[in-house]
Write a protein that holds these residues in place. Structure first.
Motif, PDB file in Angstrom:
ATOM      1  N   SER A 160       8.629   1.719  -8.135  1.00 61.41           N
ATOM      2  CA  SER A 160       7.563   2.164  -9.027  1.00 61.41           C
ATOM      3  C   SER A 160       7.673   1.480 -10.380  1.00 61.41           C
ATOM      4  O   SER A 160       6.668   1.065 -10.965  1.00 61.41           O
ATOM      5  CB  SER A 160       7.627   3.683  -9.204  1.00 61.41           C
ATOM      6  OG  SER A 160       6.585   4.132 -10.044  1.00 61.41           O
TER       7      SER A 160
ATOM      8  N   THR B  86       3.993   9.450  -2.747  1.00 67.79           N
ATOM      9  CA  THR B  86       4.909   8.593  -1.981  1.00 67.79           C
ATOM     10  C   THR B  86       6.369   8.899  -2.276  1.00 67.79           C
ATOM     11  O   THR B  86       7.257   8.433  -1.564  1.00 67.79           O
ATOM     12  CB  THR B  86       4.649   7.105  -2.295  1.00 67.79           C
ATOM     13  OG1 THR B  86       4.837   6.874  -3.703  1.00 67.79           O
ATOM     14  CG2 THR B  86       3.236   6.712  -1.918  1.00 67.79           C
TER      15      THR B  86
ATOM     16  N   ASN C 200      -0.589   0.906  -9.131  1.00 65.99           N
ATOM     17  CA  ASN C 200       0.771   1.089  -8.631  1.00 65.99           C
ATOM     18  C   ASN C 200       0.717   1.865  -7.311  1.00 65.99           C
ATOM     19  O   ASN C 200       0.182   2.973  -7.277  1.00 65.99           O
ATOM     20  CB  ASN C 200       1.585   1.872  -9.669  1.00 65.99           C
ATOM     21  CG  ASN C 200       3.057   1.995  -9.306  1.00 65.99           C
ATOM     22  OD1 ASN C 200       3.456   1.692  -8.184  1.00 65.99           O
ATOM     23  ND2 ASN C 200       3.860   2.456 -10.239  1.00 65.99           N
ATOM     24  N   PRO C 201       1.247   1.312  -6.231  1.00 69.86           N
ATOM     25  CA  PRO C 201       1.210   2.021  -4.940  1.00 69.86           C
ATOM     26  C   PRO C 201       2.160   3.216  -4.877  1.00 69.86           C
ATOM     27  O   PRO C 201       2.096   4.008  -3.942  1.00 69.86           O
ATOM     28  CB  PRO C 201       1.630   0.948  -3.941  1.00 69.86           C
ATOM     29  CG  PRO C 201       2.496   0.023  -4.724  1.00 69.86           C
ATOM     30  CD  PRO C 201       1.901  -0.001  -6.101  1.00 69.86           C
ATOM     31  N   CYS C 202       3.044   3.347  -5.869  1.00 72.95           N
ATOM     32  CA  CYS C 202       3.993   4.458  -5.898  1.00 72.95           C
ATOM     33  C   CYS C 202       3.446   5.597  -6.754  1.00 72.95           C
ATOM     34  O   CYS C 202       2.905   5.363  -7.832  1.00 72.95           O
ATOM     35  CB  CYS C 202       5.340   4.003  -6.465  1.00 72.95           C
ATOM     36  SG  CYS C 202       6.122   2.676  -5.519  1.00 72.95           S
ATOM     37  N   SER C 203       3.610   6.796  -6.271  1.00 66.01           N
ATOM     38  CA  SER C 203       3.130   7.972  -6.988  1.00 66.01           C
ATOM     39  C   SER C 203       3.899   9.189  -6.489  1.00 66.01           C
ATOM     40  O   SER C 203       4.826   9.074  -5.677  1.00 66.01           O
ATOM     41  CB  SER C 203       1.630   8.163  -6.751  1.00 66.01           C
ATOM     42  OG  SER C 203       1.388   8.501  -5.389  1.00 66.01           O
TER      43      SER C 203
ATOM     44  N   GLN D  68       0.825  -1.200   0.000  1.00 61.68           N
ATOM     45  CA  GLN D  68       0.000   0.000   0.000  1.00 61.68           C
ATOM     46  C   GLN D  68       0.872   1.268   0.000  1.00 61.68           C
ATOM     47  O   GLN D  68       2.016   1.244   0.463  1.00 61.68           O
ATOM     48  CB  GLN D  68      -0.909   0.014   1.233  1.00 61.68           C
ATOM     49  CG  GLN D  68      -1.859  -1.170   1.311  1.00 61.68           C
ATOM     50  CD  GLN D  68      -2.821  -1.208   0.139  1.00 61.68           C
ATOM     51  OE1 GLN D  68      -3.437  -0.205  -0.198  1.00 61.68           O
ATOM     52  NE2 GLN D  68      -2.940  -2.376  -0.488  1.00 61.68           N
ATOM     53  N   PRO D  69       0.339   2.394  -0.506  1.00 63.18           N
ATOM     54  CA  PRO D  69       1.103   3.645  -0.510  1.00 63.18           C
ATOM     55  C   PRO D  69       1.641   4.032   0.865  1.00 63.18           C
ATOM     56  O   PRO D  69       2.775   4.508   0.983  1.00 63.18           O
ATOM     57  CB  PRO D  69       0.083   4.666  -1.021  1.00 63.18           C
ATOM     58  CG  PRO D  69      -0.841   3.872  -1.886  1.00 63.18           C
ATOM     59  CD  PRO D  69      -0.960   2.544  -1.200  1.00 63.18           C
ATOM     60  N   SER D  70       0.844   3.827   1.906  1.00 62.69           N
ATOM     61  CA  SER D  70       1.299   4.185   3.255  1.00 62.69           C
ATOM     62  C   SER D  70       2.517   3.359   3.661  1.00 62.69           C
ATOM     63  O   SER D  70       3.411   3.850   4.361  1.00 62.69           O
ATOM     64  CB  SER D  70       0.167   3.984   4.256  1.00 62.69           C
ATOM     65  OG  SER D  70      -0.267   2.637   4.257  1.00 62.69           O
TER      66      SER D  70
END
Length: 360
Positions: free
Chosen positions: A131, A152, A146-149, A102-104
């Motif tokens: 990513s 993040t 994708n949890p990376c952005s 997850q992003p967190s």
């Protein structure tokens, strides 16, 4: 197509077919739960976010194994760097299913590494690699997103390139062993990377045209990018230094036995001599000579496109991100440009207004 049917044992069986026509089924104690499952799976198929149930079990470790195989066609140095990044990623997320990242979790991981003293640029590289890995997982329908952005990303950091002074450069040159002195000139006055300098051959130097066109990097590998093969003009002073090095040898930079000098030999020499030059940073490298070259071009009035092509950057953005602070302040040039057009016009206009007022 989807359906829900009650089984003889009282359970509700929900079924649907995915985009490949494969049937999937689950049993529920309540019909409402079966319907919710069907609705969620159908919605993911319609929106293009569907992930096969088997793929949802793929772990980060398993996907990294698959991913690095596909990445293996890159340069050996790129693959080595990727494996270093993957080792960090596996250490943190390896046993987890891809869909569980997850992003967190990404933000917390990077924050913890930052508190351990890792540099902002390295954290940015790790985030970019994760990513990249997750983006390919999305394309392979292993995860839906994708949890990376940007949210993040830790940012690339704001470290500025160190530009040596002319006095520092010539002090380095005088301290260097004779066989390494041409290398310093190639870095400071042609902007070659250390691998390109070590790979430079007589055929890459056109003495008559006074140009250098890098073709390979050490030992004989392809250049970093297509742009790296751009031709660079050189002055007569450098031509006179390189001319004897283009005769009777396979490479311009060779050791006492005539063997090609390697990048580690040049960097070792840089470490030996940099501490003997006053105020030069402890971590000064051969690559920093490129910054000196860039500063010369900028100080001479070269625009960003010229500097980009001389340094053989893939884009002008790279040039601006690295050397934007070296261009002179444009405030005065802006004033001069506007003043040239306005000069005399505003005064004459004011005079005409006063004249009209007096006549009234």
């Amino acid at each position: 197509m989807a359906s829900i049917a009650k089984r003889p044992n009282g359970k509700w069986r929900a079924r649907y077919r995915d985009v490949a026509g494969r049937e999937h089924a689950r049993h529920f104690g309540r019909r409402v739960d079966a319907q919710r499952w069907i609705d969620e799976e159908s919605a993911s198929i319609v929106t293009g976010q569907y992930v096969d149930p088997k793929s949802r079990k793929v772990t980060v470790d398993e996907w990294c194994d698959v991913w690095i195989q596909g990445y293996g066609s890159r340069r050996a140095s790129s693959v080595r760097q990727a494996n270093v990044h993957l080792a960090r990623i596996r250490q943190e997320f390896g046993p987890l299913p891809l869909v569980a990242v997850q992003p967190s979790m990404v933000r917390n991981w990077l924050a913890r590494l930052g508190s351990e003293g890792l540099s902002a640029s390295y954290l940015f590289a790790l985030h970019s690699r994760l990513s990249q890995v997750m983006r390919d997982a999305v394309l392979d329908r292993k995860v839906s997103a994708n949890p990376c952005s940007r949210r993040t990303s830790p940012g690339a950091g704001k470290q500025r390139a160190y530009v040596a002074t002319e006095a520092q450069l010539w002090a380095l040159y005088e301290l260097a062993a004779a066989k390494y002195q041409p290398a310093l000139l190639l870095g400071a006055f042609v902007g070659l990377r250390v691998g390109e300098a070590c790979g430079l051959r007589p055929a890459d130097v056109d003495l008559a045209a006074r140009t250098i066109t890098p073709a390979v990097q050490y030992p004989a590998l392809p250049l970093k990018t297509a742009m790296s093969g751009e031709t660079v003009p050189i002055p007569d002073s450098l031509v006179s230094v390189l001319k004897p090095l283009c005769v009777g040898r396979a490479h311009l930079l060779v050791d006492e036995e005539g063997e090609q000098v390697g990048p580690w030999q040049i960097e070792r020499e840089m470490r030996r001599i940099r501490g003997k030059v006053a105020t030069l940073p402890e971590g000064f490298r051969f690559h920093d000579l490129r910054h000196f070259y860039a500063s010369l071009l900028i100080a001479s009035g070269a625009d960003v496109k010229v500097v980009q092509h001389r340094l053989r950057h893939g884009s002008a953005k790279t040039t601006l991100d690295t050397y934007g602070h070296l261009w002179p302040d444009s405030d005065e040039s802006t004033r001069t440009a506007v003043e040239r057009v306005m000069n005399g016009k505003i005064i004459s206009l004011a005079d005409s207004v006063r004249t009209e007022g007096a006549s009234e």
